[in-house]
Design an enzyme around this catalytic site. Structure first.
Site, mmCIF file in Angstrom:
data_model
loop_
_atom_site.group_PDB
_atom_site.id
_atom_site.type_symbol
_atom_site.label_atom_id
_atom_site.label_comp_id
_atom_site.label_asym_id
_atom_site.label_seq_id
_atom_site.Cartn_x
_atom_site.Cartn_y
_atom_site.Cartn_z
ATOM 1 N N ASP A 101 0.823 -1.207 0.000
ATOM 2 C CA ASP A 101 0.000 0.000 0.000
ATOM 3 C C ASP A 101 0.861 1.263 0.000
ATOM 4 O O ASP A 101 1.533 1.549 0.991
ATOM 5 C CB ASP A 101 -0.894 -0.032 1.241
ATOM 6 C CG ASP A 101 -1.801 1.162 1.364
ATOM 7 O OD1 ASP A 101 -2.076 1.814 0.338
ATOM 8 O OD2 ASP A 101 -2.225 1.461 2.494
ATOM 9 N N ASP A 287 -2.187 5.956 -4.962
ATOM 10 C CA ASP A 287 -2.495 5.014 -3.894
ATOM 11 C C ASP A 287 -2.838 3.635 -4.452
ATOM 12 O O ASP A 287 -3.916 3.425 -5.006
ATOM 13 C CB ASP A 287 -3.675 5.561 -3.074
ATOM 14 C CG ASP A 287 -3.983 4.731 -1.845
ATOM 15 O OD1 ASP A 287 -3.247 3.760 -1.572
ATOM 16 O OD2 ASP A 287 -4.957 5.051 -1.149
#
Length: 415
Positions: A101, A287
């Site tokens: 992430d 992201d």
């Protein structure tokens, strides 16, 4: 047999300090809830919530932060996370699936002492079985809407592919609230953001890898596949470099504007080259932990109208699947380069029983920002464009992803 050999070579290759981590694509929690007809109940019970708002305060009220001099807000989007890989912790190794992430900077996995239903559905770290585990004793917490995750800190040997990281800080969750964690296919999260984003004292994982010189370049890159054909890679994280076989054309480099998230300047977002959003510039967070493109409510509502999306009672936006070929293009401008998304890119097709339903890949959320309006470019964008994250020069690069890596024509890599 040829495909098996190629796959093994790709997974094991560590030439010139580049580490390949295969990624697997999964159904998002949102998709699973839709399929079980539980999404409406969940959204009704959890609004407003982090899974709708897309950000979280990392410590419940009254809990002292491990980093007292920093903000305790971070981005998370577990409900739509789609790509994950495998790591191991401890001696002997204990394997976990994690979301890699770029919207966070900490590593956490469930603890064997976890009391939540969600932990019972996932692999749990057994500290007492690891001969190299070091207990830290500090607590960490992440606030999620109507509940918060709690855990304790520890240190142990971390393995990612062929690389071993000694004494890596990580969190063991002992309480994971809510139904979303029960549905999640991954065990934990490995953050790849800047150290200033981390709540855990010590180095984030990629900083540890750089410090021990396990990679030749302070770079990592993501390839997120859209292909559903057997034999095609679902995704790949490369630590230490980039793979020219996975993209075409030049790389467009964008300076990081804030060393926390991988945050860059977005010049504008246009629909069919006419309607322009953030005409004076916006900030965009790159992201890998979210599959959607997120933007300010006012802009996203107008954008949904322009692409013919109609709202549902729970905030989802539907599109007529028969109209995809006639829908307008959406263009994102980054550092003077136009990135065009067709309807095939920004519309998400899902089967509900024997019926195909099309959902908009855009969602509204007014994220806190002290500067320009804040957007998030998730996998709707990143599956079209190969992304490169350069800690050495603090920049993010994009190039057109090459989605036919193997060809029958030459029996090898399509370069």
């Amino acid at each position: 047999m040829r495909w098996i050999v190629l796959a093994l070579l790709c997974c094991a290759w560590n030439a010139h300090g580049v580490i390949r981590i295969p990624l697997r694509r999964m159904l998002s929690v949102r998709t699973q809830l839709r399929a079980t007809h539980r999404l409406e109940d969940f959204m009704r019970d959890h609004q407003p919530d982090v899974f709708n708002r897309r950000y979280a305060q990392c410590y419940p009220p009254g809990t002292p932060s491990l980093r007292l001099d920093k903000s305790s807000e971070r981005l998370y989007n577990f409900m739509d996370a789609q790509y994950y890989g495998v790591i191991s912790l401890g001696t002997p190794e204990q394997n976990f699936t994690v979301v890699f992430d770029t919207g966070s900077a900490d590593l956490w996995v469930p603890s064997s002492y976890c009391v939540s239903e969600a932990c019972g559905m996932h692999h749990k770290f057994k500290a007492f079985e690891s001969s190299t585990f070091n207990h830290d004793g500090r607590m960490f917490g992440i606030h999620y809407g109507k509940g918060h995750m709690l855990g304790i800190m520890g240190r142990d040997v971390l393995k990612i592919g062929p690389v071993t990281v000694l004494n890596q800080e990580f969190g063991e969750s002992v309480y994971e609230p809510g139904f979303v964690f029960v549905m999640a296919k991954f065990d934990g999260v490995l953050g790849l953001g800047y150290p200033s984003l981390a709540e855990e004292l010590g180095n984030p994982v990629f900083d540890s890898i750089m410090n021990q010189k396990a990679v030749d370049q302070p770079i990592f890159s993501f390839y997120l596949s859209k292909s559903k054909r057997s034999g095609d890679p679902e995704g790949e994280l490369l630590l230490g470099g980039m793979d020219e076989a996975l993209y075409s054309g030049p790389i467009n480099w964008n300076p990081v504007t804030l060393k926390s998230y991988w945050q860059i300047q977005m010049a504008s977002l246009q629909v069919q080259g006419a309607s322009s959003f953030c005409p004076h510039g916006c900030q965009a967070i790159i992201d890998t932990g979210t599959s959607l493109i997120i933007g300010p409510t006012h802009d996203i509502l107008a954008l949904q109208q322009l692409i013919g999306a109609t709202p549902t009672s729970i905030g989802e936006y539907l599109i007529d699947c028969a109209r995809l070929s006639s829908l307008p293009q959406v263009t994102i401008v980054l550092n003077g380069v136009e990135y065009v998304l067709t309807a095939e890119s920004y519309v998400r097709r899902e089967l509900m029983g024997d019926r195909e339903i099309c959902f908009s890949g855009f969602q509204a959320d007014d994220l806190p920002s002290s500067v320009d309006p804040l957007w998030i470019l998730g996998d709707v964008f990143l599956s079209e464009f190969y992304s490169i994250y350069d800690r050495g020069q603090d920049r993010v690069g994009f190039a057109k992803a090459r989605h036919t890596r193997y060809t029958e024509m030459d029996g090898g890599m399509d370069r």
